[in-house]
Scaffold this motif. Sequence first.
Motif, mmCIF file in Angstrom:
data_model
loop_
_atom_site.group_PDB
_atom_site.id
_atom_site.type_symbol
_atom_site.label_atom_id
_atom_site.label_comp_id
_atom_site.label_asym_id
_atom_site.label_seq_id
_atom_site.Cartn_x
_atom_site.Cartn_y
_atom_site.Cartn_z
ATOM 1 N N VAL A 26 -52.317 -14.454 46.496
ATOM 2 C CA VAL A 26 -53.303 -13.389 46.694
ATOM 3 C C VAL A 26 -54.639 -13.977 47.118
ATOM 4 O O VAL A 26 -55.332 -13.424 47.991
ATOM 5 N N MET A 27 -55.013 -15.113 46.522
ATOM 6 C CA MET A 27 -56.264 -15.768 46.918
ATOM 7 C C MET A 27 -56.232 -16.189 48.383
ATOM 8 O O MET A 27 -57.245 -16.104 49.084
ATOM 9 N N HIS A 28 -55.069 -16.616 48.870
ATOM 10 C CA HIS A 28 -54.952 -16.944 50.293
ATOM 11 C C HIS A 28 -55.164 -15.694 51.153
ATOM 12 O O HIS A 28 -55.784 -15.767 52.220
ATOM 13 N N GLY A 29 -54.646 -14.562 50.683
ATOM 14 C CA GLY A 29 -54.857 -13.324 51.427
ATOM 15 C C GLY A 29 -56.317 -12.927 51.467
ATOM 16 O O GLY A 29 -56.842 -12.501 52.511
ATOM 17 N N VAL A 30 -57.005 -13.055 50.321
ATOM 18 C CA VAL A 30 -58.436 -12.745 50.277
ATOM 19 C C VAL A 30 -59.211 -13.686 51.200
ATOM 20 O O VAL A 30 -60.111 -13.266 51.943
ATOM 21 N N ALA A 31 -58.858 -14.971 51.169
ATOM 22 C CA ALA A 31 -59.534 -15.947 52.027
ATOM 23 C C ALA A 31 -59.321 -15.626 53.500
ATOM 24 O O ALA A 31 -60.255 -15.733 54.315
ATOM 25 N N PHE A 32 -58.106 -15.215 53.852
ATOM 26 C CA PHE A 32 -57.837 -14.879 55.255
ATOM 27 C C PHE A 32 -58.671 -13.686 55.696
ATOM 28 O O PHE A 32 -59.231 -13.676 56.803
ATOM 29 N N ALA A 33 -58.755 -12.662 54.848
ATOM 30 C CA ALA A 33 -59.532 -11.482 55.209
ATOM 31 C C ALA A 33 -61.007 -11.827 55.412
ATOM 32 O O ALA A 33 -61.643 -11.380 56.380
ATOM 33 N N LEU A 34 -61.560 -12.648 54.503
ATOM 34 C CA LEU A 34 -62.974 -12.996 54.615
ATOM 35 C C LEU A 34 -63.247 -13.883 55.832
ATOM 36 O O LEU A 34 -64.216 -13.651 56.575
ATOM 37 N N LEU A 35 -62.405 -14.884 56.045
ATOM 38 C CA LEU A 35 -62.637 -15.789 57.174
ATOM 39 C C LEU A 35 -62.356 -15.113 58.508
ATOM 40 O O LEU A 35 -62.999 -15.435 59.519
ATOM 41 N N ASP A 36 -61.407 -14.185 58.530
ATOM 42 C CA ASP A 36 -61.162 -13.440 59.751
ATOM 43 C C ASP A 36 -62.364 -12.567 60.103
ATOM 44 O O ASP A 36 -62.775 -12.494 61.265
ATOM 45 N N ALA A 37 -62.942 -11.923 59.071
ATOM 46 C CA ALA A 37 -64.157 -11.136 59.309
ATOM 47 C C ALA A 37 -65.312 -12.027 59.731
ATOM 48 O O ALA A 37 -66.130 -11.653 60.586
ATOM 49 N N LEU A 38 -65.385 -13.232 59.178
ATOM 50 C CA LEU A 38 -66.433 -14.169 59.554
ATOM 51 C C LEU A 38 -66.266 -14.635 60.996
ATOM 52 O O LEU A 38 -67.253 -14.840 61.719
ATOM 53 N N GLY A 39 -65.012 -14.761 61.456
ATOM 54 C CA GLY A 39 -64.769 -15.151 62.838
ATOM 55 C C GLY A 39 -65.170 -14.062 63.816
ATOM 56 O O GLY A 39 -65.637 -14.348 64.924
ATOM 57 N N ARG A 40 -64.971 -12.799 63.415
ATOM 58 C CA ARG A 40 -65.337 -11.695 64.308
ATOM 59 C C ARG A 40 -66.830 -11.392 64.268
ATOM 60 O O ARG A 40 -67.359 -10.786 65.185
ATOM 61 N N ASN A 41 -67.498 -11.786 63.176
ATOM 62 C CA ASN A 41 -68.945 -11.583 63.044
ATOM 63 C C ASN A 41 -69.584 -12.915 62.660
ATOM 64 O O ASN A 41 -69.823 -13.173 61.467
ATOM 65 N N PRO A 42 -69.818 -13.793 63.633
ATOM 66 C CA PRO A 42 -70.309 -15.148 63.329
ATOM 67 C C PRO A 42 -71.637 -15.106 62.568
ATOM 68 O O PRO A 42 -72.493 -14.244 62.786
ATOM 69 N N VAL A 43 -71.769 -16.060 61.641
ATOM 70 C CA VAL A 43 -72.977 -16.210 60.829
ATOM 71 C C VAL A 43 -73.624 -17.539 61.190
ATOM 72 O O VAL A 43 -72.932 -18.518 61.488
ATOM 73 N N ASP A 44 -74.947 -17.565 61.176
ATOM 74 C CA ASP A 44 -75.674 -18.798 61.458
ATOM 75 C C ASP A 44 -75.200 -19.910 60.518
ATOM 76 O O ASP A 44 -75.112 -19.714 59.304
ATOM 77 N N PRO A 45 -74.849 -21.098 61.048
ATOM 78 C CA PRO A 45 -74.344 -22.185 60.191
ATOM 79 C C PRO A 45 -75.292 -22.558 59.065
ATOM 80 O O PRO A 45 -74.851 -22.893 57.962
ATOM 81 N N ALA A 46 -76.599 -22.490 59.303
ATOM 82 C CA ALA A 46 -77.559 -22.814 58.245
ATOM 83 C C ALA A 46 -77.466 -21.807 57.099
ATOM 84 O O ALA A 46 -77.465 -22.172 55.917
ATOM 85 N N LEU A 47 -77.363 -20.516 57.457
ATOM 86 C CA LEU A 47 -77.230 -19.484 56.439
ATOM 87 C C LEU A 47 -75.904 -19.617 55.693
ATOM 88 O O LEU A 47 -75.837 -19.435 54.470
ATOM 89 N N LEU A 48 -74.839 -19.968 56.439
ATOM 90 C CA LEU A 48 -73.537 -20.154 55.807
ATOM 91 C C LEU A 48 -73.575 -21.320 54.818
ATOM 92 O O LEU A 48 -72.975 -21.262 53.723
ATOM 93 N N GLY A 49 -74.299 -22.388 55.167
ATOM 94 C CA GLY A 49 -74.445 -23.512 54.250
ATOM 95 C C GLY A 49 -75.203 -23.130 52.993
ATOM 96 O O GLY A 49 -74.872 -23.584 51.887
ATOM 97 N N ILE A 50 -76.222 -22.277 53.162
ATOM 98 C CA ILE A 50 -76.977 -21.811 51.996
ATOM 99 C C ILE A 50 -76.090 -20.969 51.081
ATOM 100 O O ILE A 50 -76.116 -21.116 49.853
ATOM 101 N N LEU A 51 -75.296 -20.080 51.685
ATOM 102 C CA LEU A 51 -74.405 -19.236 50.874
ATOM 103 C C LEU A 51 -73.381 -20.083 50.122
ATOM 104 O O LEU A 51 -73.134 -19.866 48.928
#
Length: 512
Positions: free
Chosen positions: A46-71
């Motif tokens: 289930v954790m793999h499924g959650v990770a896929f959903a989040l990373l897939d959304a992150l791929g479609r809506n890119p976030v600034d690498p600096a902000l991603l590092g802060i998060l």
Amino acid sequence: MKAAPGSTLWLLGHELRLAWYNSAVSGGKRRPGILSIIVWIVGWSVMHGVAFALLDALGRNPVDPALLGILAGAVLLVLSTFMLSNALKACTLALFERGDLDLLLSSPLPSRSIFSVRLLGVAASSAALFLFLFTPFAHVALFLGRPGWLAIYPTVAALALVIACAAMLLTLALVRVFGARRTRVLAQVLAAVAGALLFLLSQSFNFIFRGDDRALAQSAQNMIENGILAPDSPLWLPGRAALGEAVPLLVLVALAATACLLTIARTHRFFVKGLQQAAGIGHAAPRAAGGVRFRFRRSLFDTIVVKEWRLIARDPHLISQVLLQLVYLVPLLFLILRDSSVSGPAIAAGLTLLCSSLTGALAWIVISAEDAPDLLLSSPAAMRTIRLAKLAAATMLPLLVAALPLLWMIVHGALAGLMIAFTVTGAVLSAGLVVQWVGRPALRSNFKARGKENFLCSMLELAVTLSWGGLAWTMVSLLGAAADWMVAAAAAALALALLTLALAWLFRRRPA
């Protein structure tokens, strides 16, 4: 290929096997059950499924690498408080409760190897849960073309090693300053506080800025501009390392290796001295001068209540376990005393839930974990008086803890304060009665696993706690804006609480 008996790798393998047997998967059994393993495998999937959903959304809506590092750094900073709590508990277990270090130190194995393996075992036990939670993100990121996220593995391991070193140094420092007997209590208390550190820090910001979101935002902006929260701040170094940046990863790994080597080199001899001090903490105290004095109270009720409180006060392990719930009451108390207008639904529900939970823990200790139930049954005292005194011993302490905030709220808002006092009192008495009626005899050493041993009691206790918490929320909300659905919700919450008590009485344990 198996490690040679007596080698450091052989001893480390033994340490990891013990950690596996004591983990949540095995539940302390020699071999974990098939059902437990299946449940954890399903959870990991289930954790793999959650990770896929989040990373897939992150791929479609890119976030600034600096902000991603802060998060990512913020997430790891939060997790480090829980790692520190786990590491302090593991150090206390290794030094005071395992009872195997005397045998190890009397063997031909060098003390440096023993200390090294015990330190690595603390780090492994601290990192295990977080590797379980976050390695799915590394696997999914590799599948989606982001191999740099595989750095989550060394990042979590290095962070756990640094925190394990800090926890071991803190524990040994406490032994040096306070002695082994007091350190056993202090380390467990610090572990409880460390687990709630994030909550305490968040509430401290609320207390400082008094709910002024604009001032809080301005302060955060100033810290970002001045460097402490800037994207290149060392505070976010673990987050940048987890995302695959080479330099932060190398710095973190080097820091962990240096901390480990220095901790082993500088403290392994004092580790042996600390163990020698710990070996004597169970010795009996010398007999008081003038002989034994017997002091009997007039009332059997008072005698039993004081006896139960005294037994709890003499058990530092139980005190540390219960203390965590009191830690959450501290910021709640500051919020109440800070402003007379904060008698809101959240305060009402929070105080009710915490007092009910504290009562459930104390009732389990006083009633279910009675050390001599047969002696009480065979005594000439009336069982009705004994049961009533035990119930009072479990419920009086939470009511005393809640007395100050309740009195403050009644003075500054009589109706709201009286409503909260009603729900707190009802929740405390209900939690105590559920444990008294449905609780089963148990050992005090099984305090952490009390929910698994008696599923019915745990579910009834949870239901009655949530019912009174919901009633507190809706009753205080009605003072601000009355609505038909709120009245219905309050009636439903009260009905559920009374129904839960009725079920607990129907399923109560009959005396043999």
